[in-house]
Design a protein around this motif. Structure first.
Motif, short mmCIF file in Angstrom:
data_model
loop_
_atom_site.label_atom_id
_atom_site.label_comp_id
_atom_site.label_asym_id
_atom_site.label_seq_id
_atom_site.Cartn_x
_atom_site.Cartn_y
_atom_site.Cartn_z
N PRO A 197 0.67 -1.45 0.22
CA PRO A 197 0.25 -0.05 0.03
C PRO A 197 1.20 1.10 -0.11
CG PRO A 197 -1.06 -1.17 1.07
CD PRO A 197 0.84 -2.38 0.87
N LYS A 198 0.21 2.19 -0.70
CA LYS A 198 0.88 3.49 -0.97
C LYS A 198 2.22 3.55 -2.01
CE LYS A 198 1.28 6.88 3.07
NZ LYS A 198 1.17 7.28 3.53
N SER A 199 2.58 2.47 -2.39
CA SER A 199 3.41 2.21 -3.49
C SER A 199 2.93 1.80 -4.55
CB SER A 199 4.93 1.77 -2.92
OG SER A 199 4.33 0.16 -2.98
N ALA A 200 1.76 1.90 -5.06
CA ALA A 200 1.15 0.97 -6.30
C ALA A 200 1.88 1.47 -7.24
CB ALA A 200 0.09 1.66 -6.16
N VAL A 201 2.11 2.89 -7.87
CA VAL A 201 2.68 3.79 -8.51
C VAL A 201 4.23 3.69 -9.00
CG1 VAL A 201 2.96 5.72 -9.77
CG2 VAL A 201 1.01 5.47 -9.19
N TYR A 202 4.99 3.73 -7.40
CA TYR A 202 5.99 3.38 -7.17
C TYR A 202 6.41 1.95 -7.85
CZ TYR A 202 10.77 2.57 -6.18
OH TYR A 202 12.36 1.94 -6.33
N ALA A 203 5.64 1.28 -7.74
CA ALA A 203 6.38 -0.06 -7.57
C ALA A 203 5.60 -0.70 -9.52
CB ALA A 203 5.31 -1.52 -6.46
N SER A 204 4.63 0.00 -9.81
CA SER A 204 4.58 -0.67 -11.05
C SER A 204 5.63 0.32 -11.82
CB SER A 204 2.73 0.36 -11.46
OG SER A 204 3.23 1.62 -11.29
N THR A 205 6.40 1.36 -11.31
CA THR A 205 7.86 1.85 -12.66
C THR A 205 8.48 -0.08 -13.24
OG1 THR A 205 8.37 3.35 -11.19
CG2 THR A 205 6.34 3.76 -12.12
N LYS A 206 8.80 0.28 -11.29
CA LYS A 206 10.27 -1.22 -10.76
C LYS A 206 8.62 -2.84 -11.45
CE LYS A 206 12.91 1.72 -8.94
NZ LYS A 206 14.01 2.32 -9.79
N HIS A 207 7.99 -2.76 -11.02
CA HIS A 207 7.48 -3.81 -12.29
C HIS A 207 7.82 -3.81 -14.29
CE1 HIS A 207 5.37 -6.37 -9.43
NE2 HIS A 207 4.85 -5.56 -9.04
N ALA A 208 7.51 -2.49 -13.95
CA ALA A 208 7.71 -2.30 -16.26
C ALA A 208 9.42 -2.68 -16.15
CB ALA A 208 7.38 -0.53 -15.77
N ILE A 209 10.26 -1.91 -15.20
CA ILE A 209 11.63 -2.24 -15.69
C ILE A 209 11.82 -3.25 -15.09
CG2 ILE A 209 14.17 -1.44 -14.34
CD1 ILE A 209 12.31 0.74 -16.27
N LEU A 210 10.68 -4.01 -14.18
CA LEU A 210 12.06 -5.92 -14.42
C LEU A 210 12.11 -6.30 -15.15
CD1 LEU A 210 14.00 -7.94 -12.88
CD2 LEU A 210 11.46 -8.16 -10.99
N GLY A 211 10.49 -5.83 -16.16
CA GLY A 211 10.04 -6.29 -17.42
C GLY A 211 10.70 -6.35 -18.28
N PHE A 212 11.02 -4.70 -18.43
CA PHE A 212 12.11 -4.71 -19.30
C PHE A 212 13.52 -5.31 -19.49
CE2 PHE A 212 15.36 -0.81 -20.91
CZ PHE A 212 14.85 -0.76 -22.63
N THR A 213 14.18 -5.50 -18.37
CA THR A 213 15.24 -6.36 -18.48
C THR A 213 14.96 -7.33 -18.55
OG1 THR A 213 15.32 -4.57 -16.76
CG2 THR A 213 16.83 -6.25 -16.40
N ASN A 214 14.30 -8.07 -17.93
CA ASN A 214 13.88 -9.52 -18.41
C ASN A 214 14.03 -9.89 -20.53
OD1 ASN A 214 14.35 -10.48 -16.06
ND2 ASN A 214 12.08 -10.62 -15.76
N ALA A 215 12.95 -9.36 -20.91
CA ALA A 215 12.69 -9.26 -21.62
C ALA A 215 14.32 -8.96 -22.38
CB ALA A 215 11.51 -8.51 -21.92
N LEU A 216 14.29 -7.76 -22.22
CA LEU A 216 15.55 -7.29 -22.91
C LEU A 216 16.77 -8.36 -23.30
CD1 LEU A 216 17.05 -4.92 -24.82
CD2 LEU A 216 18.25 -3.96 -22.20
N ARG A 217 17.04 -8.44 -21.61
CA ARG A 217 18.11 -10.11 -21.78
C ARG A 217 17.88 -11.21 -22.99
NH1 ARG A 217 16.62 -11.72 -17.73
NH2 ARG A 217 17.76 -9.91 -16.25
N GLN A 218 16.48 -11.65 -22.98
CA GLN A 218 16.58 -12.58 -24.29
C GLN A 218 16.42 -12.38 -25.40
OE1 GLN A 218 12.51 -14.43 -23.16
NE2 GLN A 218 12.24 -13.30 -21.19
N GLU A 219 16.27 -10.93 -25.71
CA GLU A 219 16.28 -10.23 -27.45
C GLU A 219 18.03 -10.69 -27.57
OE1 GLU A 219 14.54 -6.41 -27.87
OE2 GLU A 219 12.85 -7.38 -26.74
N LEU A 220 18.96 -10.32 -26.63
CA LEU A 220 19.49 -9.95 -26.27
C LEU A 220 20.98 -11.22 -26.64
CD1 LEU A 220 20.73 -6.11 -24.54
CD2 LEU A 220 20.60 -6.94 -27.32
N THR A 221 20.36 -12.57 -26.51
CA THR A 221 21.14 -13.56 -25.74
C THR A 221 22.20 -14.46 -27.25
OG1 THR A 221 18.97 -15.12 -27.39
CG2 THR A 221 19.12 -15.25 -25.06
N ASP A 222 22.33 -13.70 -28.43
CA ASP A 222 22.52 -14.11 -29.99
C ASP A 222 23.79 -13.24 -29.78
OD1 ASP A 222 21.53 -16.46 -30.28
OD2 ASP A 222 20.37 -15.21 -31.63
N GLU A 223 23.53 -11.79 -28.60
CA GLU A 223 24.85 -10.71 -28.74
C GLU A 223 25.55 -11.07 -27.64
OE1 GLU A 223 24.47 -7.20 -30.51
OE2 GLU A 223 21.66 -8.01 -31.32
#
Length: 265
Positions: A153-179
């Motif tokens: 509670p009281k961190s809904a927006v902040y937590a949502s930004t960090k959820h976004a970055i964690l998702g971005f990071t995990n997907a980016l890692r997969q995109e770069l597996t051949d590099e």
């Protein structure tokens, strides 16, 4: 071993004028790396650069930028790429938070958190990817939060930004597996920095978690130890990461059991 990996490596650090960013610059310099420090306060950056020169005799570079201004950020990245033939790493450290109920939070605070915590990270990462890909070497470190795994509670927006970055990071890692580009996510519990000046101006939350707060120097040292490795995630403190795993399995139970702790903001 760390010195061998970091020697003469140029590493961009956002939010480098204080807190974790400041300590990252010091540990990179102490291991023969070359910090390239970005922040809004040129005075603080100049002071840091001078101290680094005096104490570690390491070369460093500073650039003033408001990461919430996309045009300004683009211009600064252009200048960095013109000034430096080769950049080896990027640490997206800058971030901001504001703890408040969704019904009470201002849109200005929502916008600021998304601009700095999410959009700036994606923008600078996208700009640097072509450079890293060209040289077939690079390491991107995105500092998220344990709030990306357990929102309270009281961190809904902040937590949502960090959820976004964690998702971005995990997907980016997969995109770069051949590099030859590594991607590391860093999920932290509360850290003893000036982050809470805006996030928790009354100090209520800080007082409740004071004994659990992480030392920014220890955090920075841990991150630097894993630079230019294939480390997937860094999670601190370790017991909080364990709590996150239990939460994934039994969310209702954990929310009931830790209700009083979750509502201490």
């Amino acid at each position: 071993m760390i010195r061998n990996r970091l020697e003469n490596k140029k590493i961009l650090i956002t939010g480098a004028s204080s807190g974790i960013g400041e300590r990252l610059a010091w540990h990179i310099a102490n291991n023969d790396g070359i910090p390239i420090m970005l922040a809004r306060s040129m005075d603080k950056l100049k002071q840091q650069q001078q101290l680094l020169k005096q104490k570690s005799r390491t070369e460093s570079f500073i650039y003033q930028v408001d990461l919430q201004n996309g045009g300004e950020l683009d211009a600064v990245i252009n200048n960095i790429l013109l000034d430096h033939k080769r950049i080896h790493g990027l640490i997206n450290n800058a971030g901001v938070g504001k703890f408040d109920f969704v019904k009470d939070i201002t849109w200005q605070d929502v916008d600021q958190m998304y601009q700095l915590n999410v959009f700036a990270v994606i923008q600078i990462t996208k700009r640097m990817l072509g450079h890293f890909s060209h040289y077939q070497e690079g390491h991107i470190v995105n500092i998220a939060s344990q709030a990306a795994k357990i929102a309270t509670p009281k961190s809904a927006v902040y937590a949502s930004t960090k959820h976004a970055i964690l998702g971005f990071t995990n997907a980016l890692r997969q995109e770069l597996t051949d590099e030859k580009i590594s991607v590391t996510g860093v999920n932290l519990g509360p850290v003893r920095t000036n982050f809470f000046v805006q996030a928790d101006p009354e100090g209520t939350y800080q007082k409740s978690v004071e004994r659990y707060m992480l030392d920014p120097d220890r955090v920075a040292k841990t991150i630097v130890r894993h630079l230019f490795t294939t480390k997937r995630e860094i999670n601190l403190p370790y017991w909080m990461e364990l709590g996150g795993k239990i939460y994934q399995l039994f969310p209702s139970f954990v929310e009931r059991a830790l209700k009083s702790q979750f509502n201490k903001k």
